[in-house]
Scaffold this active site. Sequence first.
Site, PDB file in Angstrom:
ATOM      1  N   SER A   1     -14.276  38.094  28.006  1.00 34.56           N
ATOM      2  CA  SER A   1     -15.207  38.052  29.146  1.00 34.56           C
ATOM      3  C   SER A   1     -15.211  39.387  29.877  1.00 34.56           C
ATOM      4  CB  SER A   1     -14.835  36.919  30.109  1.00 34.56           C
ATOM      5  OG  SER A   1     -13.527  37.111  30.613  1.00 34.56           O
TER       6      SER A   1
ATOM      7  N   SER B   1      -0.521  40.438  42.404  1.00 37.59           N
ATOM      8  CA  SER B   1      -1.152  41.628  42.983  1.00 37.59           C
ATOM      9  C   SER B   1      -0.628  41.880  44.389  1.00 37.59           C
ATOM     10  CB  SER B   1      -2.657  41.384  43.024  1.00 37.59           C
ATOM     11  OG  SER B   1      -3.279  42.351  43.835  1.00 37.59           O
ATOM     12  N   ALA B   2      -0.617  43.155  44.767  1.00 35.65           N
ATOM     13  CA  ALA B   2      -0.244  43.519  46.141  1.00 35.65           C
ATOM     14  C   ALA B   2      -1.224  42.943  47.146  1.00 35.65           C
ATOM     15  CB  ALA B   2      -0.197  45.038  46.271  1.00 35.65           C
TER      16      ALA B   2
ATOM     17  N   TYR C   1      -9.968  35.968  45.531  1.00 36.70           N
ATOM     18  CA  TYR C   1      -9.156  36.491  44.419  1.00 36.70           C
ATOM     19  C   TYR C   1      -7.670  36.513  44.798  1.00 36.70           C
ATOM     20  CZ  TYR C   1      -6.820  39.993  41.555  1.00 36.70           C
ATOM     21  OH  TYR C   1      -5.917  40.645  40.768  1.00 36.70           O
TER      22      TYR C   1
ATOM     23  N   LYS D   1      -4.304  34.305  43.278  1.00 34.27           N
ATOM     24  CA  LYS D   1      -3.019  34.831  42.787  1.00 34.27           C
ATOM     25  C   LYS D   1      -1.850  34.188  43.554  1.00 34.27           C
ATOM     26  CE  LYS D   1      -4.414  37.636  39.664  1.00 34.27           C
ATOM     27  NZ  LYS D   1      -4.032  37.432  38.271  1.00 34.27           N
TER      28      LYS D   1
ATOM     29  N   ASN E   1     -15.828  48.720  40.562  1.00 39.93           N
ATOM     30  CA  ASN E   1     -15.399  48.405  41.928  1.00 39.93           C
ATOM     31  C   ASN E   1     -14.292  49.337  42.374  1.00 39.93           C
ATOM     32  OD1 ASN E   1     -16.917  45.971  42.388  1.00 39.93           O
ATOM     33  ND2 ASN E   1     -15.602  44.996  40.860  1.00 39.93           N
TER      34      ASN E   1
ATOM     35  N   PRO F   1     -15.851  45.737  53.515  1.00 41.84           N
ATOM     36  CA  PRO F   1     -15.235  44.546  54.124  1.00 41.84           C
ATOM     37  C   PRO F   1     -13.985  44.111  53.363  1.00 41.84           C
ATOM     38  CG  PRO F   1     -17.600  44.237  53.860  1.00 41.84           C
ATOM     39  CD  PRO F   1     -17.251  45.527  53.166  1.00 41.84           C
TER      40      PRO F   1
END
Length: 360
Positions: free
Chosen positions: A34, A132-133, A156, A160, A205, A300
Amino acid sequence: MNILLTGGAGYIGSHTALALMARGHQLVLVDNFSNSQPEVLKRLSNLSQGMPGSFDFHQLDICDAKALAAVFAAKAAAGQHFDAVIHFAGLKAVGESAREPLKYYQHNVAGTVTLLNVMQQYQVNCLVFSSSATVYGDPQSLPLTEQSPTGPQSVYGRSKFMVEHILADYCAANAAFSAVVLRYFNPVGAHPSGQLGEDPQGIPNNLLPFISQVAVGRREALTVFGNDYPTPDGTGVRDYIHVLDLADGHVRALEQLCNQAGQHLFNLGTGQGYSVLEMVEAFRQVSGHPIPLHFAPRRPGDVSACYADAGKARQQLGWQAQLNLTDMVSDTWRWQQQNPQGYRTANQAVGTAVEENADV
Ligand code: NAD
Ligand code: UDP
């Protein structure tokens, strides 16, 4: 070790696969493509020639329990079993996660539960998870240790964080289970051969892929999101870490912790922060190309600065990032020059350009 890598065709998965094969591990990679291309498998085959390890591949979606179980069953039929799973598969676009939260919870959260169910069925008791941080949210103080307050700001990030909780609960219930949670800071860079790298589909991104597409002439100018942050030059500061160092962190964590039951949590970062403008300048110097830019309002959800205290991984895993900013930027630039359209052929890339224009 016999290791299953979900999302093994992706950016971090492919680099980690190579590092594991160099250490002699036998791998099975699964991916639904994907957000990746089959071409990466050819490149992995070439790069792993002569290495002691090897890999097989199955195209499947981790939400498809039957397809996943068939991979475990095939291993058992060969008289083997997986010693561990490294779980990279997931969706990672913060903006998209706000527009399509259910898709993110389905792939990132439900997909992980599906995977854990199949692992339980086949008594596989070690999982290394790509966190993730972003789970720290807006830092109250820096650098971020594993004990810093959490508070993810996006769908997102929450997906996590939910998985981290699920793994803690599962470890509490299954005394044999080892869950290694790795909170990545900002992975960048590429394999020094120029054969593996980050290949974002559509408009990137992330900062470094965007800068490199400007440098190679694919995009006109970088938009710098915010120059009024409380940082030395007003632009956002992040802890960029070379993907090879990240891959090495997985190898160390896996080899040292898979037989130690319980949840183990580590930051994987360098501990050093760089601003957007410092990244632009480093890229300009390495590439010799101008990087036109303009300033725009803050994006944002972005925080002003985020960097790790990497001490726990250093003390407990003996792992420390080895590669510096010049390595990160020059490997990214080599990858970008050798693969101006990523893994896609020129024809496929024309299709992508049409889609991008349609979006604008
Ligand atoms: P990536 O998109 O390059 O790799 C993920 C891979 O998983 C892709 O090949 C994709 O095709 C596959 N995939 C996605 N959903 C799937 C599904 N349901 N079934 C099977 N395959 C599926 O991303 P990456 O940068 O390599 O990131 C790997 C992991 O690390 C992700 O979980 C991501 O959230 C996490 N992470 C990434 C970053 C980053 O900046 N790159 C930072 C922190 C955490
Ligand atoms: N950034 C930017 N322009 C872009 C992409 C990113 O100015 O086109 C900035 C962003 O605001 C942040 C830094 O670069 O300060 C890193 O952003 P990235 O998306 O790569 O990582 P993350 O925000 O997830 O840490």
